[in-house]
Structure formats: structure tokens, C-alpha cells
Design a protein around this motif. Structure first.
Motif, PDB file in Angstrom:
ATOM      1  N   VAL A 270     -22.658  -2.824  -4.963  1.00 15.29           N
ATOM      2  CA  VAL A 270     -21.327  -3.439  -4.851  1.00 15.29           C
ATOM      3  C   VAL A 270     -20.956  -3.540  -3.368  1.00 15.29           C
ATOM      4  O   VAL A 270     -20.036  -2.860  -2.898  1.00 15.29           O
ATOM      5  CB  VAL A 270     -20.265  -2.616  -5.613  1.00 15.29           C
ATOM      6  N   PRO A 271     -21.658  -4.374  -2.600  1.00 15.91           N
ATOM      7  CA  PRO A 271     -21.437  -4.413  -1.144  1.00 15.91           C
ATOM      8  C   PRO A 271     -20.068  -4.938  -0.732  1.00 15.91           C
ATOM      9  O   PRO A 271     -19.619  -4.680   0.382  1.00 15.91           O
ATOM     10  CB  PRO A 271     -22.556  -5.335  -0.651  1.00 15.91           C
ATOM     11  N   TYR A 272     -19.405  -5.675  -1.607  1.00 18.81           N
ATOM     12  CA  TYR A 272     -18.133  -6.311  -1.272  1.00 18.81           C
ATOM     13  C   TYR A 272     -16.937  -5.377  -1.438  1.00 18.81           C
ATOM     14  O   TYR A 272     -15.801  -5.749  -1.152  1.00 18.81           O
ATOM     15  CB  TYR A 272     -17.917  -7.547  -2.152  1.00 18.81           C
ATOM     16  N   ASP A 273     -17.162  -4.159  -1.875  1.00 18.63           N
ATOM     17  CA  ASP A 273     -16.062  -3.218  -2.068  1.00 18.63           C
ATOM     18  C   ASP A 273     -15.520  -2.751  -0.707  1.00 18.63           C
ATOM     19  O   ASP A 273     -16.109  -3.032   0.342  1.00 18.63           O
ATOM     20  CB  ASP A 273     -16.547  -2.018  -2.879  1.00 18.63           C
ATOM     21  N   ASP A 274     -14.422  -2.010  -0.732  1.00 22.42           N
ATOM     22  CA  ASP A 274     -13.828  -1.467   0.492  1.00 22.42           C
ATOM     23  C   ASP A 274     -14.537  -0.172   0.866  1.00 22.42           C
ATOM     24  O   ASP A 274     -14.481   0.806   0.114  1.00 22.42           O
ATOM     25  CB  ASP A 274     -12.331  -1.215   0.267  1.00 22.42           C
ATOM     26  N   TYR A 275     -15.216  -0.173   2.024  1.00 21.71           N
ATOM     27  CA  TYR A 275     -15.927   1.013   2.470  1.00 21.71           C
ATOM     28  C   TYR A 275     -15.341   1.535   3.776  1.00 21.71           C
ATOM     29  O   TYR A 275     -16.053   1.767   4.751  1.00 21.71           O
ATOM     30  CB  TYR A 275     -17.427   0.716   2.606  1.00 21.71           C
ATOM     31  N   SER A 276     -14.046   1.710   3.773  1.00 23.28           N
ATOM     32  CA  SER A 276     -13.359   2.315   4.909  1.00 23.28           C
ATOM     33  C   SER A 276     -13.873   3.742   5.083  1.00 23.28           C
ATOM     34  O   SER A 276     -13.777   4.566   4.172  1.00 23.28           O
ATOM     35  CB  SER A 276     -11.852   2.326   4.671  1.00 23.28           C
ATOM     36  N   ALA A 277     -14.442   4.046   6.248  1.00 31.15           N
ATOM     37  CA  ALA A 277     -15.046   5.358   6.473  1.00 31.15           C
ATOM     38  C   ALA A 277     -14.059   6.509   6.281  1.00 31.15           C
ATOM     39  O   ALA A 277     -14.403   7.512   5.628  1.00 31.15           O
ATOM     40  CB  ALA A 277     -15.686   5.416   7.855  1.00 31.15           C
ATOM     41  N   PRO A 278     -12.829   6.426   6.796  1.00 30.64           N
ATOM     42  CA  PRO A 278     -11.888   7.533   6.563  1.00 30.64           C
ATOM     43  C   PRO A 278     -11.597   7.752   5.076  1.00 30.64           C
ATOM     44  O   PRO A 278     -11.512   8.893   4.614  1.00 30.64           O
ATOM     45  CB  PRO A 278     -10.631   7.087   7.321  1.00 30.64           C
ATOM     46  N   LYS A 279     -11.480   6.650   4.318  1.00 38.71           N
ATOM     47  CA  LYS A 279     -11.206   6.767   2.887  1.00 38.71           C
ATOM     48  C   LYS A 279     -12.393   7.413   2.158  1.00 38.71           C
ATOM     49  O   LYS A 279     -12.218   8.270   1.283  1.00 38.71           O
ATOM     50  CB  LYS A 279     -10.913   5.391   2.301  1.00 38.71           C
ATOM     51  N   ILE A 280     -13.611   6.996   2.540  1.00 39.22           N
ATOM     52  CA  ILE A 280     -14.810   7.566   1.905  1.00 39.22           C
ATOM     53  C   ILE A 280     -14.922   9.048   2.227  1.00 39.22           C
ATOM     54  O   ILE A 280     -15.202   9.874   1.361  1.00 39.22           O
ATOM     55  CB  ILE A 280     -16.067   6.813   2.370  1.00 39.22           C
ATOM     56  N   ALA A 281     -14.713   9.389   3.505  1.00 42.03           N
ATOM     57  CA  ALA A 281     -14.807  10.793   3.920  1.00 42.03           C
ATOM     58  C   ALA A 281     -13.830  11.657   3.123  1.00 42.03           C
ATOM     59  O   ALA A 281     -14.180  12.751   2.664  1.00 42.03           O
ATOM     60  CB  ALA A 281     -14.534  10.908   5.415  1.00 42.03           C
ATOM     61  N   LYS A 282     -12.628  11.157   2.922  1.00 44.88           N
ATOM     62  CA  LYS A 282     -11.631  11.909   2.161  1.00 44.88           C
ATOM     63  C   LYS A 282     -12.064  12.080   0.711  1.00 44.88           C
ATOM     64  O   LYS A 282     -11.926  13.163   0.136  1.00 44.88           O
ATOM     65  CB  LYS A 282     -10.281  11.189   2.228  1.00 44.88           C
ATOM     66  N   SER A 283     -12.615  11.011   0.108  1.00 47.05           N
ATOM     67  CA  SER A 283     -13.040  11.089  -1.291  1.00 47.05           C
ATOM     68  C   SER A 283     -14.208  12.046  -1.480  1.00 47.05           C
ATOM     69  O   SER A 283     -14.379  12.622  -2.555  1.00 47.05           O
ATOM     70  CB  SER A 283     -13.417   9.697  -1.806  1.00 47.05           C
ATOM     71  N   LEU A 284     -15.026  12.221  -0.437  1.00 45.19           N
ATOM     72  CA  LEU A 284     -16.179  13.124  -0.511  1.00 45.19           C
ATOM     73  C   LEU A 284     -15.861  14.519   0.008  1.00 45.19           C
ATOM     74  O   LEU A 284     -16.755  15.372   0.066  1.00 45.19           O
ATOM     75  CB  LEU A 284     -17.361  12.540   0.283  1.00 45.19           C
ATOM     76  N   ALA A 285     -14.604  14.731   0.405  1.00 45.79           N
ATOM     77  CA  ALA A 285     -14.155  16.038   0.907  1.00 45.79           C
ATOM     78  C   ALA A 285     -14.968  16.493   2.113  1.00 45.79           C
ATOM     79  O   ALA A 285     -15.400  17.645   2.204  1.00 45.79           O
ATOM     80  CB  ALA A 285     -14.213  17.090  -0.205  1.00 45.79           C
TER      81      ALA A 285
END
Length: 330
Positions: A234-249
Motif C-alpha cells: 500500500v505505497p500510497y498510504d500516509d507514511y509520516s515518520a513521526p506518526k509511524i514512530a508513535k504507532s510502533l512505540a
């Protein structure tokens, strides 16, 4: 105090688990074993094992096959025995450390591994017929060098570290389903690429004594692997690094560091690469125009998309689309 139980997995049982013809006994633990096969009969196994009892897994032979086998140890040190007779020149006990890859020739000799209870093991492995390996070897290296490598691999277990390039290719093979009808071709090329990387590691002397061992916490590795697979699918999704980092703790710096360690590229660069590949695939569809393909691939800036596309493919998106239309009409 009662003596702790110890289990034994026989040769026949191990082959049944590998082929999926028998389920793994719950009293021993859990096993997820997935097999892929390339067009030229190269086998790729994805091993995910957990044991509730100390367990010996033993293969008395290799089912009459003469193969070169490559084993990638992702997360736990383990002792591995090749051959059964200590007097044999082929007999070898190997400590396979986490982050290492081993390559050897199994011309129908026995092997065994001991799995202590309470641990989770992750391996990836390649198996190819020895003539196919020799063919690849002589394709990749000059004759004198290929003969030398063949002599080493055919006589004993060789080890090197798993590099970021190898981790990247392993992860790409694990998510090969996305290529649908082209999956067989994709697997073949990736397996050749992976074998080449291992051989170059052996040639360059990156052996078990190298202090650059890559160790990543198994849970962190799994999280990053799932992230990369999602980006591919799903390459078109939002991959904001800060958001991803938060979701992965995890911290932003840790996310970026782990992704680069595992795949030898940045998270941002990988997302852009997957988006461009996706956009290119959309442009191959006759009715998909450039702006539609860009938007569906996750781009909202057409000038940035066009610039990135030209850098990647050496032509504008429009030129690429017109060329593919022409090729399809031939």
C-alpha cells in the motif's frame, strides 16, 4: 524434582512439517514453515519456531538430494551439527550466531539442531541443486575465483554476517505475493541476487569474527518488517515518520536507524521508490493518465512527481506511458 522432558523430531517428521503434510505437535511448541519455489526449483523456506520443550531435530540424510543450502539465522544463537560420524572429514559442529548466514553443500549427509525450550527462532533458508549453484557461481565470478569458492563451500560450512542488503532481499522475497502472475520470475531474480550477496560476503572475508554483527530486538525487527511489507503493498498510504514512530512505540531516531540498518536505505527513500514503482505500473494501464497515476500513488505535487519519475526512469511519466502503450500494441 522430575527430570525435564526432552523431545525428538525424526527425519520423517521433519520432512512432513517442511512439506506441510503434517501439523506441528502442540505439546512441543509451534511452527510456521512457509515454502516458496522458483522457476528453476530453488526452494526458499521461512521458519518461525517456538518450543515449549527442549527438542532435538535430526535429519539422517537429505532425501537423496545433492544441494547447496544457505541458512540465515535472524535472532537466536544455536548449535548446528553437520554429519553424524566425528571421524568423517565432513563432520562439523557450528555455532551459528544471530545475524549470521551459513552456506554449505549437503550431498545427502545428516544434520541436526538442538532447540532449548522457551525460545523463539526465526530462520530463512535457500536450497538449490548443486549443479545450479555451480552454474551461478561461474556466472558471477571469474573461473579461478569460482573454483576456489566451490572448493570451500563443498568441503565445509562457511559463515558470513547478514548485511543490510541481504536483509532487504529477504524481506522482498517474503512479500513476493504482490507480484501476482510475475511472482515466479521475481522470486528467481531475488534468489539469485541473495545468493550473490552471500558469496560476495564469503569472498570479502566477512566471517563470523567480524565485529559488525547486526542485532536487532526480535519484536523491533518484526515491526519494521511489517512496516516495509505494508509500504510495498500500500505505497500510497500516509507514511509520516513521526506518526509511524508513535504507532510502533519507538523514537523517530530509532525508527530511522533500524530501517536503514535492515534495508540499507532511509524510510523516506523506500516509500518514494515504492510509490514510483506503483505509479509506473498504473501508467501501463491504457486508461490511466499521468495525473491520475500520480494521485493514486500518493503524490499531490505534480512537479515533484515528474522530477522524481524522470530521475528514476530516465524519461517523463508521459513519455513512459506512451512507450508502454506502443509496446502493448506491438
Amino acid at each position: 524434582m522430575s527430570k525435564e522432558r526432552k523431545s525428538m523430531i525424526s527425519t520423517e517428521e521433519l520432512y512432513q512439517y517442511m512439506d506441510g503434510t503434517a501439523g506441528f505437535p502442540e505439546e512441543i511448541g509451534t511452527a510456521k514453515i512457509r515454502k516458496e519455489k522458483s522457476r528453476n526449483d530453488v526452494l526458499y523456506y521461512r521458519w518461525d519456531l517456538s518450543f515449549t520443550q527442549d527438542t532435538d531435530a535430526k535429519k539422517c540424510d537429505n532425501a537423496g538430494m545433492d544441494e547447496v543450502q544457505i541458512i540465515f539465522n535472524l535472532n537466536q544463537n544455536i548449535e548446528w551439527q553437520v554429519g553424524e560420524d566425528p571421524a568423517s572429514p565432513r563432520f562439523q559442529k557450528v555455532i551459528m550466531n544471530r545475524g549470521e548466514v551459513c552456506i554449505y553443500r549437503n550431498d545427502n549427509i545428516g544434520t541436526s539442531m538442538f532447540y532449548p525450550s522457551g525460545r523463539h527462532y526465526q530462520f530463512r533458508s535457500l536450497q538449490m541443486k548443486t549443479p545450479r549453484f555451480s552454474e551461478l557461481l561461474h556466472m558471477l565470478f571469474p573461473k579461478e575465483e569460482s573454483d576456489q569458492i566451490e572448493k570451500m563451500v563443498f568441503s565445509r560450512v562457511m559463515k558470513t554476517r547478514i548485511t543490510p542488503e541481504m536483509f532487504r532481499i529477504l524481506s522482498e522475497i517474503d512479500s513476493a505475493d504482490r507480484y501476482a502472475e510475475f511472482k515466479d520470475v521475481y522470486l528467481e531474480t531475488k534468489m539469485i541476487e541473495l545468493t550473490a550477496q552471500v558469496l560476495f560476503g564469503i569472498v570479502n572475508g566477512e566471517n563470523a569474527n567480524v565485529k559488525k554483527e547486526i542485532y536487532i530486538d526480535p519484536q523491533d525487527r518484526l515491526s519494521i518488517e511489517h512496516l516495509r511489507e505494508k509500504i510495498q503493498l500500500v505505497p500510497y498510504d500516509d507514511y509520516s515518520a513521526p506518526k509511524i514512530a508513535k504507532s510502533l512505540a519507538m523514537s523517530l531516531s530509532k525508527l530511522n536507524r533500524l530501517f536503514r540498518m535492515m534495508y540499507d536505505t532511509s524510510l523516506h527513500a523506500y516509500v518514494q521508490e515504492m510509490r514510483l514503482e506503483y505509479a509506473a505500473s498504473l501508467l501501463c494501464e491504457i486508461r490511466m493518465n499521468v495525473s491520475e497515476a500520480a494521485a493514486r500513488a500518493g503524490y499531490n505535487n505534480m512537479s515533484y512527481f515528474s522530477k522524481s519519475f524522470r530521475e528514476r526512469y530516465g524519461m517523463s511519466p508521459k513519455e513512459y506511458r506512451e512507450r508502454k502503450v506502443l509496446e502493448n500494441d506491438l
